[in-house]
Design an enzyme around this catalytic site. Sequence first.
Site, PDB file in Angstrom:
ATOM      1  CD  GLU A 194       0.866   5.767  -1.254  1.00  0.00           C
ATOM      2  OE1 GLU A 194       1.704   5.704  -0.346  1.00  0.00           O
ATOM      3  OE2 GLU A 194      -0.356   5.887  -1.026  1.00  0.00           O
TER       4      GLU A 194
ATOM      5  CG  HIS B 205       3.205   8.852   2.117  1.00  0.00           C
ATOM      6  ND1 HIS B 205       2.851   9.213   3.406  1.00  0.00           N
ATOM      7  CD2 HIS B 205       2.057   8.462   1.508  1.00  0.00           C
ATOM      8  CE1 HIS B 205       1.535   9.034   3.558  1.00  0.00           C
ATOM      9  NE2 HIS B 205       1.036   8.585   2.430  1.00  0.00           N
TER      10      HIS B 205
ATOM     11  CG  HIS C 160      -1.854   1.186   1.263  1.00  0.00           C
ATOM     12  ND1 HIS C 160      -2.745   1.397   2.276  1.00  0.00           N
ATOM     13  CD2 HIS C 160      -2.002   2.230   0.425  1.00  0.00           C
ATOM     14  CE1 HIS C 160      -3.409   2.520   2.054  1.00  0.00           C
ATOM     15  NE2 HIS C 160      -2.981   3.047   0.942  1.00  0.00           N
TER      16      HIS C 160
END
Length: 245
Positions: free
Chosen positions: A101, A105, A54
């Site tokens: 993502e 992040h 994930h």
Amino acid sequence: MKTLMISIFLGYVLSSTLKFSPHKWTKVILTHHWPETFCTIEHCKANFSYWTLHGFWPNHGNECNSSWHFNASLIKDLMPEMRTYWPDLLNPASTAFWKHEWLKHGTCAAEVEALNGQHKYFSKALELYHKLDLDGVLKKSQILPSENPYKLADLEMSISDAYKVTPKIQCISQEQGGQILGQIEICMDRQFQLIDCEKTSEELWSRDNEVLWLALNSSSIYSVCDPSVPVYYPLVDTLERTKAR
Ligand SMILES: *[C@@H]1O[C@H](CO)[C@@H](O)[C@H](O)[C@H]1NC(C)=O
Ligand SMILES: *[C@@H]1O[C@H](CO)[C@@H](O)[C@H](O)[C@H]1NC(C)=O
Ligand SMILES: *[C@@H]1O[C@H](CO)[C@@H](O)[C@H](O)[C@H]1NC(C)=O
Ligand SMILES: *[C@@H]1O[C@H](CO)[C@@H](O)[C@H](O)[C@H]1NC(C)=O
């Protein structure tokens, strides 16, 4: 005496601010999800019979560098592996999930040299995913998708025996009782050495801890599994159900 107390207090405040400076993360979380569970909630058709990635999330920071645009051509060589082990379950042909993502992040993970680029970030996550082999760890202790539930303690023991650290296991609770296994997080320090995922009291009290705020905001569909409730590890719809018959 009073001055001494004040300076001790100030010293404490300063050191804790430095330690938990918003610009420094201390932990990076490799988050695995069980596609069948995700797709039950999101109404997708997953057809993956193994745990997929994930995310790879530092514990501090979100969208750390808005000028660092995602560029899919930088990870072209990783694409086949990304589609297999880090698939976008909602939209398999798209690169939007990886873009998200990276921006949210990856640009924060980039604070350490080993992750300071898109190719480094995605390939390190894939490397760690293979090295940990969560799927193999669970299979080895006979924890397989099943119609019968598991005890959370058995799941935890399988993982912590293999890695010698505590994972964070997340579920989705069901109205009809029981909970469905959804996500497993494995935590590492800045050198990628495995560490316990549990929060220390220091971290809990740190106001900069965005992961905590995120948890409090409960923007996630998952919550930490309840140890007193049976855990269902759902069979993959098309594939294993027919095999099990
Ligand atoms: C699911 O994947 C398996 C093998 O990975 C394949 O044989 C099967 O046809 C797929 N089913 C669907 C519905 O896509
Ligand atoms: C922010 O992104 C740019 C690329 O757009 C990069 O050159 C720069 O080093 C990044 N800054 C930080 C602090 O990572
Ligand atoms: C994306 O990366 C490729 C390869 O390095 C480069 O040629 C291209 O200009 C980049 N695209 C953008 C929009 O930055
Ligand atoms: C949590 O929710 C508040 C209010 O909705 C929002 O302002 C804040 O950005 C959220 N924090 C995170 C980390 O999502």
